[in-house]
Design a protein around this motif. Structure first.
Motif, short mmCIF file in Angstrom:
data_model
loop_
_atom_site.label_atom_id
_atom_site.label_comp_id
_atom_site.label_asym_id
_atom_site.label_seq_id
_atom_site.Cartn_x
_atom_site.Cartn_y
_atom_site.Cartn_z
N TYR B 108 40.78 31.03 16.46
CA TYR B 108 41.21 29.70 16.63
C TYR B 108 42.16 29.44 18.00
CZ TYR B 108 43.43 25.38 15.51
OH TYR B 108 43.86 23.90 15.53
N ASN B 109 42.93 30.45 18.42
CA ASN B 109 43.63 30.46 19.65
C ASN B 109 42.66 30.19 20.89
OD1 ASN B 109 46.04 30.53 18.25
ND2 ASN B 109 46.47 32.65 18.60
N ALA B 110 41.50 30.99 20.70
CA ALA B 110 40.55 30.83 21.87
C ALA B 110 39.85 29.60 22.01
CB ALA B 110 39.63 31.91 21.60
N TYR B 111 39.57 28.96 20.57
CA TYR B 111 38.86 27.70 20.40
C TYR B 111 39.78 26.61 21.17
CZ TYR B 111 38.50 23.65 17.07
OH TYR B 111 38.39 22.29 16.80
N SER B 112 41.02 26.89 20.81
CA SER B 112 42.27 25.60 21.01
C SER B 112 42.32 26.04 22.89
CB SER B 112 43.50 25.99 20.68
OG SER B 112 43.50 25.94 19.43
N ALA B 113 42.27 27.22 23.52
CA ALA B 113 42.24 27.45 24.82
C ALA B 113 41.22 26.90 25.60
CB ALA B 113 42.64 28.97 25.05
N MET B 114 40.20 26.78 24.99
CA MET B 114 38.98 26.11 25.43
C MET B 114 39.06 24.45 25.45
SD MET B 114 35.83 28.49 24.77
CE MET B 114 35.88 28.66 23.15
N ASP B 115 40.24 24.00 25.02
CA ASP B 115 40.31 22.50 24.97
C ASP B 115 39.30 22.06 23.79
OD1 ASP B 115 41.28 21.85 28.35
OD2 ASP B 115 42.45 22.12 26.72
N LEU B 116 39.22 22.85 23.00
CA LEU B 116 38.36 22.13 21.96
C LEU B 116 39.19 21.93 20.42
CD1 LEU B 116 35.32 24.70 22.34
CD2 LEU B 116 35.34 22.22 22.78
N LYS B 117 40.54 21.83 20.68
CA LYS B 117 41.26 21.69 19.49
C LYS B 117 41.03 20.35 18.88
CE LYS B 117 45.88 22.44 17.83
NZ LYS B 117 47.36 22.84 18.02
N PHE B 118 40.89 20.31 17.63
CA PHE B 118 40.46 19.14 16.73
C PHE B 118 39.01 18.73 16.98
CE2 PHE B 118 44.75 19.35 15.26
CZ PHE B 118 45.43 19.28 16.39
N GLU B 119 38.12 19.23 17.74
CA GLU B 119 37.02 18.66 17.92
C GLU B 119 35.74 19.08 16.77
OE1 GLU B 119 35.45 17.17 20.66
OE2 GLU B 119 37.19 17.00 21.81
N VAL B 120 36.16 20.24 16.32
CA VAL B 120 35.41 20.78 15.17
C VAL B 120 36.31 20.83 13.93
CG1 VAL B 120 33.90 22.70 14.25
CG2 VAL B 120 33.78 22.14 16.56
N TYR B 121 36.23 19.98 12.95
CA TYR B 121 37.26 19.69 11.89
C TYR B 121 37.27 20.87 10.98
CZ TYR B 121 39.65 17.93 7.87
OH TYR B 121 40.81 17.86 7.08
N ALA B 122 35.91 21.63 10.81
CA ALA B 122 35.88 22.85 9.76
C ALA B 122 36.51 24.01 10.32
CB ALA B 122 34.61 23.35 9.80
N ILE B 123 36.74 24.17 11.59
CA ILE B 123 37.41 25.44 12.25
C ILE B 123 39.11 25.04 12.01
CG2 ILE B 123 37.86 26.53 14.50
CD1 ILE B 123 35.28 25.92 15.24
N ASP B 124 39.53 24.02 12.29
CA ASP B 124 40.62 23.59 11.97
C ASP B 124 41.10 23.70 10.65
OD1 ASP B 124 39.98 21.19 14.59
OD2 ASP B 124 41.83 22.54 14.76
N TYR B 125 40.21 23.41 9.66
CA TYR B 125 40.42 23.46 8.37
C TYR B 125 40.63 24.83 7.86
CZ TYR B 125 40.37 22.42 3.30
OH TYR B 125 40.70 22.21 1.97
N ILE B 126 39.50 25.78 8.20
CA ILE B 126 39.71 27.04 8.07
C ILE B 126 40.89 27.58 8.15
CG2 ILE B 126 38.64 29.35 8.10
CD1 ILE B 126 35.88 27.82 8.27
N ARG B 127 41.40 27.50 9.75
CA ARG B 127 42.46 28.33 10.27
C ARG B 127 43.92 27.92 9.41
NH1 ARG B 127 46.35 30.64 11.11
NH2 ARG B 127 47.50 30.48 13.08
N MET B 128 43.90 26.38 9.19
CA MET B 128 45.20 25.94 8.54
C MET B 128 45.27 26.44 7.12
SD MET B 128 46.89 24.66 10.88
CE MET B 128 46.51 24.64 12.38
N THR B 129 43.75 26.62 6.31
CA THR B 129 43.86 26.76 4.93
C THR B 129 43.73 28.40 4.38
OG1 THR B 129 42.68 24.56 4.95
CG2 THR B 129 42.91 25.99 2.72
N ALA B 130 43.23 29.04 5.51
CA ALA B 130 43.26 30.33 4.99
C ALA B 130 44.40 31.12 4.57
CB ALA B 130 42.44 31.28 6.11
N PHE B 131 45.71 30.43 5.31
CA PHE B 131 46.89 31.35 4.87
C PHE B 131 47.16 31.33 3.41
CE2 PHE B 131 50.50 28.52 3.78
CZ PHE B 131 50.05 27.30 4.10
N TYR B 132 46.69 30.29 2.62
CA TYR B 132 47.05 30.16 1.10
C TYR B 132 46.82 31.53 0.43
CZ TYR B 132 47.98 25.07 1.36
OH TYR B 132 48.83 23.87 1.49
N VAL B 133 45.36 31.98 0.94
CA VAL B 133 45.17 33.21 0.23
C VAL B 133 45.54 34.37 1.06
CG1 VAL B 133 43.13 34.55 -0.11
CG2 VAL B 133 43.09 31.96 -0.55
#
Lengths: 265, 216
Positions: B108-133
């Motif tokens: 996710y950090n690499a994806y953000s570093a490429m200025d793609l943050k929020f472009e692919v909602y699924a990636i943001d969702y997985i990153r932000m939700t995975a911590f629940y488990v």
């Protein structure tokens, strides 16, 4: 106090901040300072039970020491120093200090209680009352002083402690003279009892008292506590010094005064 | 990018080695003292984020307290717990969870570093939700590891310093374990609540990105 006291008129905008549960400031200070008095008393009274539980089989052979506590001179003086200091603080909280703030937040009170009750009230007496406490090690093994001179050193340190506590009390009484009562924010320029050389003479005298306590107690815990005191009071003294300058500007003799330790910083 | 890539490849390599050797060999053997390759890579991966600490100390970037505390806890689990109990199966489970978490985070950090943050909602969702488990699992396994290692530390007498001595001080390394057991729960709750609120904030921004507010 009402809104009229703050000159709030109809049509004015009022901003309200929730600062959480509040406790009376005077009560909070008394609670903070009474903890070590209680804990030192409990350690004295229940020494056998506490160390039997904590040390288990490691105190075999120390039954006599545990049952009939004969404190060394260092332990005796250190315990009395700690009790005197905190009882003096309780008396000051009750009869001397005029607090500008009416309340203290509960979260701040819990942090302060942790610092005084847990750190000083539990860790320091645990090693001070310990059955394996070794007295005089700092003076005889580090400074290589003859055993006979050690008792004179303790008497000297007790005298310095007494002087520091007295001066600290006088500083507080001097600061009290600038205010008429509680919730009074008035500040004056203090000039007596050490304030000629330092902006926060009350902190300096208290720090000196703690240093003498640590030298008498000779435990790592007491030295750590003194270090923590130094950092806390240094930070506060630095802030107060700049507050005096900001409030009194050219009237405040900033060039003549350090903020915490005279002639140093 | 380099740091994130190093973390991703390292963790994926470790997971590959673990699952490749898992069915045929004893899980615990993968982290045995004789095989130092995986151990060395994993330790480098856990220590590498200290670069972030250097960045914070010299003023390049800010570091939140909970990140620093989390870093310290993970380093301590590795060097102060697992090192005294390397054959524990819980150690391997903890390492697997850490590797999966780090893969997700650094990808996710690499994806953000490429200025793609929020472009692919699924990636943001997985990153932000995975911590629940992952985060509760990691915490539970770290606690189990600590409880599992406590008898060994007591038996070995590690870090024991008894009175009488010059400084009138005694210390037993077990105290650090007890401190962790008591202090880790409030830290866990605090961090979990922070992550939960951060998730709500970030996903709200991500949703606005894919569904821009209509201007009247």
């Amino acid at each position: 106090m009402t809104l009229n006291d703050y000159d709030v008129k109809p049509g004015d905008t009022l901003y309200v901040q929730d600062r959480g549960t509040q406790v009376s400031y005077r009560l909070a200070q008394i609670l903070i300072n009474i903890g070590p008095v209680i804990s030192f008393t409990l350690f004295w009274a229940y020494r056998l039970e506490i160390y039997s539980f904590c040390l288990g089989e490691n105190h075999v052979g120390d039954e006599e020491n545990l049952v009939h506590f004969k404190p060394t001179l260092a332990q005796d003086v250190a315990i009395k120093m700690a009790l005197c200091h905190f009882m003096k603080r309780i008396l000051e909280c009750t009869f001397v200090h005029f607090y500008s703030k009416p309340t203290k937040s509960l979260s701040n009170l819990v942090l302060e209680l942790g610092y005084f009750w847990l750190f000083f009230g539990t860790v320091v007496p645990f090693y001070l009352f310990h059955p394996h406490y070794q007295a005089d090690g700092f003076f005889t093994q580090v400074l290589h002083l003859p055993q006979g001179t050690v008792s004179y050193i303790y008497h000297f340190l007790t005298a310095v402690f007494g002087l520091a506590e007295m001066m600290n009390l006088l500083c507080h009484i001097h600061l009290k003279s600038f205010r008429k009562g509680d919730h009074d924010y008035t500040r004056g320029i203090p000039r007596l009892h050490g304030y000629q050389a330092v902006s926060c003479a009350n902190y300096f005298w208290e720090f000196l008292a703690w240093v003498t306590f640590a030298l008498v107690a000779q435990t790592l815990a007491s030295f750590l506590f003194v270090s923590a005191c130094f950092f806390r009071m240094n930070f506060r003294a630095h802030r107060k010094h700049h507050r005096y300058i900001a409030q009194f500007k050219n009237l405040y003799p900033a060039d003549e005064r350090c903020y915490f330790i005279p002639y140093l910083f | 990018m380099l740091h994130n890539s190093f973390q991703i490849f390292g963790c994926v390599f470790i997971l590959y080695r673990i699952f490749h050797e898992g069915p045929v060999a004893d899980f615990t053997g993968v982290y045995s003292k004789e095989d130092t390759k995986i151990e060395r890579i994993f330790k480098w991966l856990e220590l590498a984020p200290f670069l972030e600490l250097v960045h914070h100390l010299i003023g390049i970037s800010k570091m939140k307290t909970h990140i620093f505390v989390g870093m310290l806890i993970n380093i301590w689990i590795l060097f102060g717990v697992i090192d005294y109990n390397p054959t524990s199966p819980y150690a391997m489970h903890w390492i697997i969870i850490r590797c999966v978490q780090k893969t997700i985070r650094h990808f996710y950090n690499a994806y953000s570093a490429m200025d793609l943050k929020f472009e692919v909602y699924a990636i943001d969702y997985i990153r932000m939700t995975a911590f629940y488990v992952m985060y509760p699992l990691e915490y539970v396994y770290s606690l189990v590891l600590v409880f599992n290692t406590l008898p060994k530390v007591k038996e070995l007498g590690i870090g024991r310093y008894n009175m009488p001595n010059l400084m009138n001080f005694d210390f037993d390394y077990q105290l650090i374990y007890f401190f962790y057991i008591c202090a880790s729960l409030p830290n866990f709750i605090n961090t979990f609540v922070y992550l939960h609120r951060k998730r709500a904030q970030q996903l709200e921004i991500a949703e606005r990105f894919i569904r821009p507010v209509k201007q009247d």
